[in-house]
Design an enzyme around this catalytic site. Structure first.
Site, PDB file in Angstrom:
ATOM      1  N   ARG A 128     -93.779  53.908  -4.383  1.00 27.00           N
ATOM      2  CA  ARG A 128     -93.700  55.167  -5.132  1.00 27.00           C
ATOM      3  C   ARG A 128     -92.492  55.988  -4.692  1.00 27.00           C
ATOM      4  O   ARG A 128     -91.833  56.636  -5.494  1.00 27.00           O
ATOM      5  CB  ARG A 128     -94.971  55.979  -4.918  1.00 27.00           C
ATOM      6  CG  ARG A 128     -96.219  55.332  -5.492  1.00 27.00           C
ATOM      7  CD  ARG A 128     -97.458  56.086  -5.055  1.00 27.00           C
ATOM      8  NE  ARG A 128     -98.690  55.534  -5.622  1.00 27.00           N
ATOM      9  CZ  ARG A 128     -99.407  54.589  -5.032  1.00 27.00           C
ATOM     10  NH1 ARG A 128     -99.021  54.056  -3.881  1.00 27.00           N
ATOM     11  NH2 ARG A 128    -100.526  54.169  -5.594  1.00 27.00           N
ATOM     12  N   ASP A 188    -106.914  58.201  -5.159  1.00 17.87           N
ATOM     13  CA  ASP A 188    -107.196  57.336  -4.000  1.00 17.87           C
ATOM     14  C   ASP A 188    -108.654  57.529  -3.563  1.00 17.87           C
ATOM     15  O   ASP A 188    -109.350  56.568  -3.219  1.00 17.87           O
ATOM     16  CB  ASP A 188    -106.285  57.695  -2.812  1.00 17.87           C
ATOM     17  CG  ASP A 188    -104.835  57.842  -3.229  1.00 17.87           C
ATOM     18  OD1 ASP A 188    -103.961  57.187  -2.645  1.00 17.87           O
ATOM     19  OD2 ASP A 188    -104.581  58.629  -4.162  1.00 17.87           O
ATOM     20  N   ARG A 191    -110.983  55.821  -5.952  1.00 19.59           N
ATOM     21  CA  ARG A 191    -110.981  54.365  -5.701  1.00 19.59           C
ATOM     22  C   ARG A 191    -111.815  54.048  -4.461  1.00 19.59           C
ATOM     23  O   ARG A 191    -112.591  53.099  -4.446  1.00 19.59           O
ATOM     24  CB  ARG A 191    -109.541  53.875  -5.506  1.00 19.59           C
ATOM     25  CG  ARG A 191    -108.750  53.814  -6.800  1.00 19.59           C
ATOM     26  CD  ARG A 191    -107.293  53.456  -6.551  1.00 19.59           C
ATOM     27  NE  ARG A 191    -106.579  53.228  -7.820  1.00 19.59           N
ATOM     28  CZ  ARG A 191    -105.293  53.471  -8.004  1.00 19.59           C
ATOM     29  NH1 ARG A 191    -104.552  53.950  -7.022  1.00 19.59           N
ATOM     30  NH2 ARG A 191    -104.724  53.230  -9.175  1.00 19.59           N
ATOM     31  N   HIS A 215    -100.412  60.565  -1.287  1.00 22.22           N
ATOM     32  CA  HIS A 215    -100.916  59.638  -2.299  1.00 22.22           C
ATOM     33  C   HIS A 215    -100.099  58.366  -2.147  1.00 22.22           C
ATOM     34  O   HIS A 215     -98.905  58.352  -2.438  1.00 22.22           O
ATOM     35  CB  HIS A 215    -100.743  60.207  -3.701  1.00 22.22           C
ATOM     36  CG  HIS A 215    -100.864  59.172  -4.787  1.00 22.22           C
ATOM     37  ND1 HIS A 215    -101.994  58.406  -4.962  1.00 22.22           N
ATOM     38  CD2 HIS A 215     -99.989  58.766  -5.741  1.00 22.22           C
ATOM     39  CE1 HIS A 215    -101.812  57.582  -5.978  1.00 22.22           C
ATOM     40  NE2 HIS A 215    -100.600  57.775  -6.469  1.00 22.22           N
TER      41      HIS A 215
HETATM   42  P1  NAD Z   1     -94.375  55.274 -18.834  1.00 16.96           P
HETATM   43  O1  NAD Z   1     -93.028  54.666 -18.680  1.00 16.96           O
HETATM   44  O2  NAD Z   1     -95.405  54.543 -19.635  1.00 16.96           O
HETATM   45  O3  NAD Z   1     -94.240  56.742 -19.436  1.00 16.96           O
HETATM   46  C1  NAD Z   1     -93.331  57.690 -18.985  1.00 16.96           C
HETATM   47  C2  NAD Z   1     -92.996  58.591 -20.156  1.00 16.96           C
HETATM   48  O4  NAD Z   1     -92.154  59.634 -19.685  1.00 16.96           O
HETATM   49  C3  NAD Z   1     -92.247  57.864 -21.287  1.00 16.96           C
HETATM   50  O5  NAD Z   1     -92.916  58.042 -22.510  1.00 16.96           O
HETATM   51  C4  NAD Z   1     -90.882  58.536 -21.270  1.00 16.96           C
HETATM   52  O6  NAD Z   1     -90.287  58.596 -22.545  1.00 16.96           O
HETATM   53  C5  NAD Z   1     -91.239  59.921 -20.734  1.00 16.96           C
HETATM   54  N1  NAD Z   1     -90.088  60.665 -20.251  1.00 16.96           N
HETATM   55  C6  NAD Z   1     -89.024  60.220 -19.543  1.00 16.96           C
HETATM   56  N2  NAD Z   1     -88.152  61.242 -19.347  1.00 16.96           N
HETATM   57  C7  NAD Z   1     -88.686  62.340 -19.926  1.00 16.96           C
HETATM   58  C8  NAD Z   1     -88.273  63.687 -20.057  1.00 16.96           C
HETATM   59  N3  NAD Z   1     -87.122  64.122 -19.541  1.00 16.96           N
HETATM   60  N4  NAD Z   1     -89.078  64.537 -20.728  1.00 16.96           N
HETATM   61  C9  NAD Z   1     -90.239  64.130 -21.262  1.00 16.96           C
HETATM   62  N5  NAD Z   1     -90.691  62.852 -21.170  1.00 16.96           N
HETATM   63  C10 NAD Z   1     -89.914  61.979 -20.514  1.00 16.96           C
HETATM   64  O7  NAD Z   1     -94.914  55.530 -17.347  1.00 16.96           O
HETATM   65  P2  NAD Z   1     -96.430  55.778 -16.943  1.00 16.96           P
HETATM   66  O8  NAD Z   1     -97.072  54.493 -16.610  1.00 16.96           O
HETATM   67  O9  NAD Z   1     -97.059  56.673 -17.953  1.00 16.96           O
HETATM   68  O10 NAD Z   1     -96.239  56.563 -15.562  1.00 16.96           O
HETATM   69  C11 NAD Z   1     -95.764  57.885 -15.550  1.00 16.96           C
HETATM   70  C12 NAD Z   1     -95.642  58.391 -14.132  1.00 16.96           C
HETATM   71  O11 NAD Z   1     -96.941  58.544 -13.563  1.00 16.96           O
HETATM   72  C13 NAD Z   1     -94.881  57.450 -13.179  1.00 16.96           C
HETATM   73  O12 NAD Z   1     -94.046  58.204 -12.326  1.00 16.96           O
HETATM   74  C14 NAD Z   1     -95.995  56.775 -12.401  1.00 16.96           C
HETATM   75  O13 NAD Z   1     -95.570  56.284 -11.161  1.00 16.96           O
HETATM   76  C15 NAD Z   1     -96.958  57.931 -12.280  1.00 16.96           C
HETATM   77  N6  NAD Z   1     -98.329  57.610 -11.907  1.00 16.96           N
HETATM   78  C16 NAD Z   1     -98.941  58.446 -11.035  1.00 16.96           C
HETATM   79  C17 NAD Z   1    -100.234  58.201 -10.627  1.00 16.96           C
HETATM   80  C18 NAD Z   1    -100.888  59.131  -9.629  1.00 16.96           C
HETATM   81  O14 NAD Z   1    -101.969  58.854  -9.131  1.00 16.96           O
HETATM   82  N7  NAD Z   1    -100.268  60.248  -9.310  1.00 16.96           N
HETATM   83  C19 NAD Z   1    -100.935  57.090 -11.132  1.00 16.96           C
HETATM   84  C20 NAD Z   1    -100.291  56.262 -12.037  1.00 16.96           C
HETATM   85  C21 NAD Z   1     -98.973  56.530 -12.418  1.00 16.96           C
END
Ligand code: NAD
Length: 355
Positions: A128, A188, A191, A215
């Site tokens: 991450r 977490d 899970r 996280h």
């Molecule tokens: P994804 O690629 O499916 O979606 C990301 C989206 O962000 C896309 O639709 C993209 O167009 C959009 N985006 C990019 N730049 C942008 C901007 N400037 N303004 C608006 N939108 C924008 O990715 P995902 O699987 O949905 O994951 C998203 C994030 O969440 C990642 O950073 C991932 O690591 C994180 N995540 C966090 C957790 C957690 O527990 N915190 C869990 C899973 C994923």
């Protein structure tokens, strides 16, 4: 006199029939009683980023009836419009009467809660923390726009690395720290509770256990507090969570740390559990529930941590955001693990520029 009145009456009748024949179906069907301007939404939720995680958050919020308006924002306009339309077509089964979307942040105006999921995600095997600079650059564009249109909102940051990006969001937004929250170890912990409860044959809500800190890879399982119905597992097995434990309960925490990597290897991304867990946080904020959740908050001054870092601790969430933090009775080892996470995050944060 009587005749002229009768003529007037007939004239009015035919005028009425004429007006009615000109009216539209809606005008014929519905008699408006109120014609003023409508009040702004009271319970609006915005999701920024309509990728896998953003849409899982949006659907989970909708299914729990938390919002009177949902706004979606993304930079990819066709996908954004498609996702909005697809959700709107489900309106018959929902109780959120308005679903809007746009690239322009004016669609987000008057949000109470804004969930930020935009940005890049991990590729198979990627950590991450490796995502940090790319997502910081994206956040520099997003956060000021959100605050411009919803200066009173509470921000929930989900994008990774979530603890660093929550700090970045706090700095970029200028909001008080209690209104900037990272989803942190809420996932977490969920899970952990699922895996522990599975091993005991009970429901996850009946196993009480907390994962705190970062996280991700350096998260801290609080074995000293793990209990079922108030019965401490550590009292039953003083070695629980240690390498010397013959039952190897530590393995459960390892599975928690590995689980995102495993799910990403299998399906390419994780989304359902994070979506459900974000909706749970949103509920506590929108309904002023004062429930305690493990979420990322500014921990400077707690447990001897001296730097401005965001890490997960048990936080009381209400309509103000993080109302307060529960002071856990951690062991010396648990505190030193928290400090180690804090040091590691600070090493990354201190080099971030233009915040
Ligand atoms: P994804 O690629 O499916 O979606 C990301 C989206 O962000 C896309 O639709 C993209 O167009 C959009 N985006 C990019 N730049 C942008 C901007 N400037 N303004 C608006 N939108 C924008 O990715 P995902 O699987 O949905 O994951 C998203 C994030 O969440 C990642 O950073 C991932 O690591 C994180 N995540 C966090 C957790 C957690 O527990 N915190 C869990 C899973 C994923």
């Amino acid at each position: 006199m009587l005749v002229s009145c009768w003529c007037l009456y007939l004239g009015a009748q035919s005028l009425y029939r004429h007006v009615l024949s000109m009216a539209s179906v809606v005008q014929k069907l519905i008699t408006p009683l109120f014609s003023g301007t409508l009040e702004p939404p009271r319970n609006k939720v915005t999701v920024v980023g309509v990728g896998q995680v953003g849409m899982a958050c949006a659907v989970s919020v909708l299914l729990r009836d938390l919002a009177d308006e949902l706004a979606l924002v993304d930079v990819v306009e066709d996908k954004l419009k498609g996702e909005m339309m697809d959700l709107q077509h489900g309106s018959l089964f929902l109780k959120t009467p308005k679903i809007v979307s746009g690239k322009d942040y004016s669609v987000t105006a008057n949000s109470r809660v804004v969930v930020v999921t935009a940005g890049v995600r991990q590729q198979e095997g990627e950590s991450r923390l490796n995502l940090v600079q790319r997502n910081v650059n994206i956040f520099k564009h997003i956060i000021p726009q959100i605050v411009r249109y919803s200066p009173n909102c509470i921000l929930i940051v989900v994008s990774n690395p979530v603890d660093v990006l929550t700090y970045v969001t706090w700095k970029l937004s200028g909001l008080p720290k209690h209104r900037v929250i990272g989803s942190g170890t809420n996932l977490d912990s969920a899970r952990f509770r699922y895996l522990m409860a599975e091993r005991m044959g009970i429901h996850p809500s009946s196993f009480n256990g907390w994962i705190l800190g970062e996280h991700g890879d350096s998260s801290v399982p609080v074995w000293s507090g793990a209990n079922v119905a108030g019965v401490s597992l550590q009292k039953l097995n003083p070695d629980i969570g240690k390498d010397t434990d013959k039952e190897n309960w530590k393995e459960t925490h390892k599975k928690v740390v590995d689980s995102a990597y495993e799910v990403i290897r299998l399906k390419g991304y994780t989304n359902w559990a994070i979506g459900l867990s974000v909706a749970d946080l949103t509920e506590s904020l929108m309904k002023n529930l004062n429930r305690v959740h493990p979420v990322s908050t500014m921990v400077k001054g707690m447990y001897g941590i001296g730097d401005e870092v965001y890490l997960s601790l048990p936080c009381v969430l209400n309509s103000a955001g993080v109302g307060s933090v529960v002071n856990m009775t951690l062991t010396g080892d648990e505190i030193s693990q928290l400090k180690k996470s804090a040091d590691m995050l600070w090493q990354i944060q201190k080099d971030l520029k233009d915040l």
